[in-house]
Enzyme design. Structure first.
Site, short mmCIF file in Angstrom:
data_model
loop_
_atom_site.label_atom_id
_atom_site.label_comp_id
_atom_site.label_asym_id
_atom_site.label_seq_id
_atom_site.Cartn_x
_atom_site.Cartn_y
_atom_site.Cartn_z
N LYS A 5 67.62 49.79 36.50
CA LYS A 5 68.52 48.86 35.81
C LYS A 5 69.51 49.68 34.99
O LYS A 5 69.13 50.50 34.16
CB LYS A 5 67.73 47.94 34.88
CG LYS A 5 68.61 46.98 34.09
CD LYS A 5 67.77 45.94 33.38
CE LYS A 5 67.45 46.28 31.94
NZ LYS A 5 68.57 46.22 31.01
N ASP A 21 73.11 45.34 34.96
CA ASP A 21 72.83 44.31 33.95
C ASP A 21 73.99 44.23 32.95
O ASP A 21 73.91 44.78 31.86
CB ASP A 21 71.51 44.72 33.26
CG ASP A 21 71.09 43.76 32.16
OD1 ASP A 21 71.55 42.61 32.14
OD2 ASP A 21 70.27 44.18 31.32
N LYS A 75 75.65 41.12 32.30
CA LYS A 75 75.65 39.76 31.71
C LYS A 75 77.07 39.20 31.54
O LYS A 75 77.51 38.91 30.42
CB LYS A 75 74.93 39.76 30.36
CG LYS A 75 73.49 40.27 30.43
CD LYS A 75 72.84 40.15 29.06
CE LYS A 75 71.38 40.55 29.06
NZ LYS A 75 71.14 42.00 29.26
N ASP A 117 82.74 34.79 31.18
CA ASP A 117 84.19 34.67 30.97
C ASP A 117 84.67 33.49 31.79
O ASP A 117 83.85 32.75 32.36
CB ASP A 117 84.88 35.99 31.40
CG ASP A 117 86.16 36.24 30.62
OD1 ASP A 117 86.93 35.27 30.40
OD2 ASP A 117 86.41 37.40 30.24
N THR A 160 66.17 36.39 25.01
CA THR A 160 64.84 36.29 24.39
C THR A 160 64.86 36.75 22.93
O THR A 160 63.90 36.54 22.20
CB THR A 160 63.80 37.09 25.20
OG1 THR A 160 64.34 38.37 25.46
CG2 THR A 160 63.42 36.40 26.47
N ARG A 220 60.92 51.62 28.03
CA ARG A 220 60.30 52.70 27.26
C ARG A 220 58.91 53.16 27.70
O ARG A 220 58.63 54.36 27.60
CB ARG A 220 60.32 52.33 25.77
CG ARG A 220 61.72 52.45 25.19
CD ARG A 220 61.90 51.68 23.92
NE ARG A 220 61.85 50.24 24.15
CZ ARG A 220 62.00 49.33 23.19
NH1 ARG A 220 62.17 49.72 21.95
NH2 ARG A 220 61.97 48.05 23.48
O1 C5P Z 1 62.00 49.48 26.75
P1 C5P Z 1 61.73 48.08 27.20
O2 C5P Z 1 60.67 47.99 28.29
O3 C5P Z 1 61.48 47.13 26.07
O4 C5P Z 1 63.10 47.67 27.89
C1 C5P Z 1 63.34 46.43 28.44
C2 C5P Z 1 64.70 46.37 29.01
O5 C5P Z 1 64.98 45.01 29.33
C3 C5P Z 1 65.83 46.80 28.08
O6 C5P Z 1 66.88 47.34 28.90
C4 C5P Z 1 66.26 45.52 27.43
O7 C5P Z 1 67.60 45.54 27.02
C5 C5P Z 1 66.08 44.56 28.57
N1 C5P Z 1 65.89 43.16 28.18
C6 C5P Z 1 64.88 42.72 27.35
N2 C5P Z 1 64.75 41.40 27.08
C7 C5P Z 1 65.60 40.53 27.61
C8 C5P Z 1 66.61 40.94 28.46
C9 C5P Z 1 66.73 42.29 28.73
O8 C5P Z 1 64.10 43.51 26.87
N3 C5P Z 1 65.44 39.26 27.36
#
Ligand code: C5P
Length: 238
Positions: A33, A60, A62, A65, A123, A215
């Site tokens: 992603k 990603d 999003k 517009d 979220t 992460r």
């Molecule tokens: O590091 P982690 O596993 O929390 O990363 C989740 C990824 O998904 C990040 O790129 C974050 O921006 C994205 N994301 C999220 N929650 C959402 C939409 C996207 O954590 N609702």
């Protein structure tokens, strides 16, 4: 269900991505992603480079517009060869239809049109914030389901959502409508700033189609091992 967890390349530049990918054998082709942080620094070249290396790319960005702008932006993203991309459902059904048209128009002949999904309510948005800032007076879950239904009406392939919303969304949409869920944590790992997390095994059980993991893989001392372990759990192999 997509067998590969989608790895969030939340890095500031290509250099960090290159260092990260060095942990993986060349033949391990990933589904990655690319978000705003990386794309706005490195531009389309980062997508072209990842694709040329054999990886699949969820871009990603999003988009949100006017329909005409989104349509032509999407046409350009399809030309880059992305495998999946997204828009905000709040842009409306006409905007989502335009996004889909743009993707179809930009897809090379014989290639598959990229998967197009919609963000419902972020979220990070609480019910209180939604009511106060967006003046939406229904329950958060009702708003999420409504946006998912709009996305389906517009012909989109699915939504990005919290794993906790998958079951409700699946009940209200057709069988092929996909749910991509971030906020995934393997059992025993740090939660970070995510609030309501699920393990890959739980996400599989409730019917998530794609999981996004950042992460737990990118910050691991051994990213390849962490990735394989999550992939195994997601595929029900452990
Ligand atoms: O590091 P982690 O596993 O929390 O990363 C989740 C990824 O998904 C990040 O790129 C974050 O921006 C994205 N994301 C999220 N929650 C959402 C939409 C996207 O954590 N609702």
């Amino acid at each position: 269900m997509n067998s590969r967890p989608v790895v969030a390349l939340d890095f500031p530049s290509r250099k960090e991505v290159e260092d990260f990918l060095q942990h993986f054998p060349k033949e391990e082709l990933l589904y990655v992603k690319v978000g705003m942080e990386l794309f706005y620094q490195e531009g389309p070249e980062i997508v072209k480079w990842l694709k040329a290396s054999g990886h699949s790319v969820f871009l990603d960005l999003k988009l949100h517009d006017i329909p005409n702008t989104v349509e032509y932006a999407m046409k350009g993203l399809a030309k880059l060869g992305v495998d999946m991309t997204n828009v905000h459902a709040a842009g409306g059904i006409r905007m989502m239809e335009a996004a889909k048209r743009g993707l179809e128009a930009g897809t090379k002949e014989g290639a598959e049109t990229p998967v197009l999904i919609a963000v419902t309510q972020l979220t990070s948005t609480s019910e209180e914030e939604m009511k106060r800032d967006q003046l939406i007076s229904v329950l958060l879950e009702e708003s999420v389901v409504h946006y998912a239904e709009c996305a389906e009406k517009a012909g989109l392939d699915g939504v990005v959502c919290s794993a906790w919303e998958v079951e409700t969304i699946k009940k209200k949409t057709n069988q092929d409508f996909v749910c991509l869920t971030p906020g995934i944590r393997p059992t025993g790992s740090a939660i970070g700033d995510q609030q309501r997390v699920m393990t890959p095994q739980e996400a599989k059980k409730i019917g998530s189609d794609y999981i996004v993991v950042g992460r737990p893989v990118t910050k691991s001392d051994n990213p390849y091992e962490a990735y394989l372990s999550i992939k195994k759990e997601w595929n029900g192999e452990k």
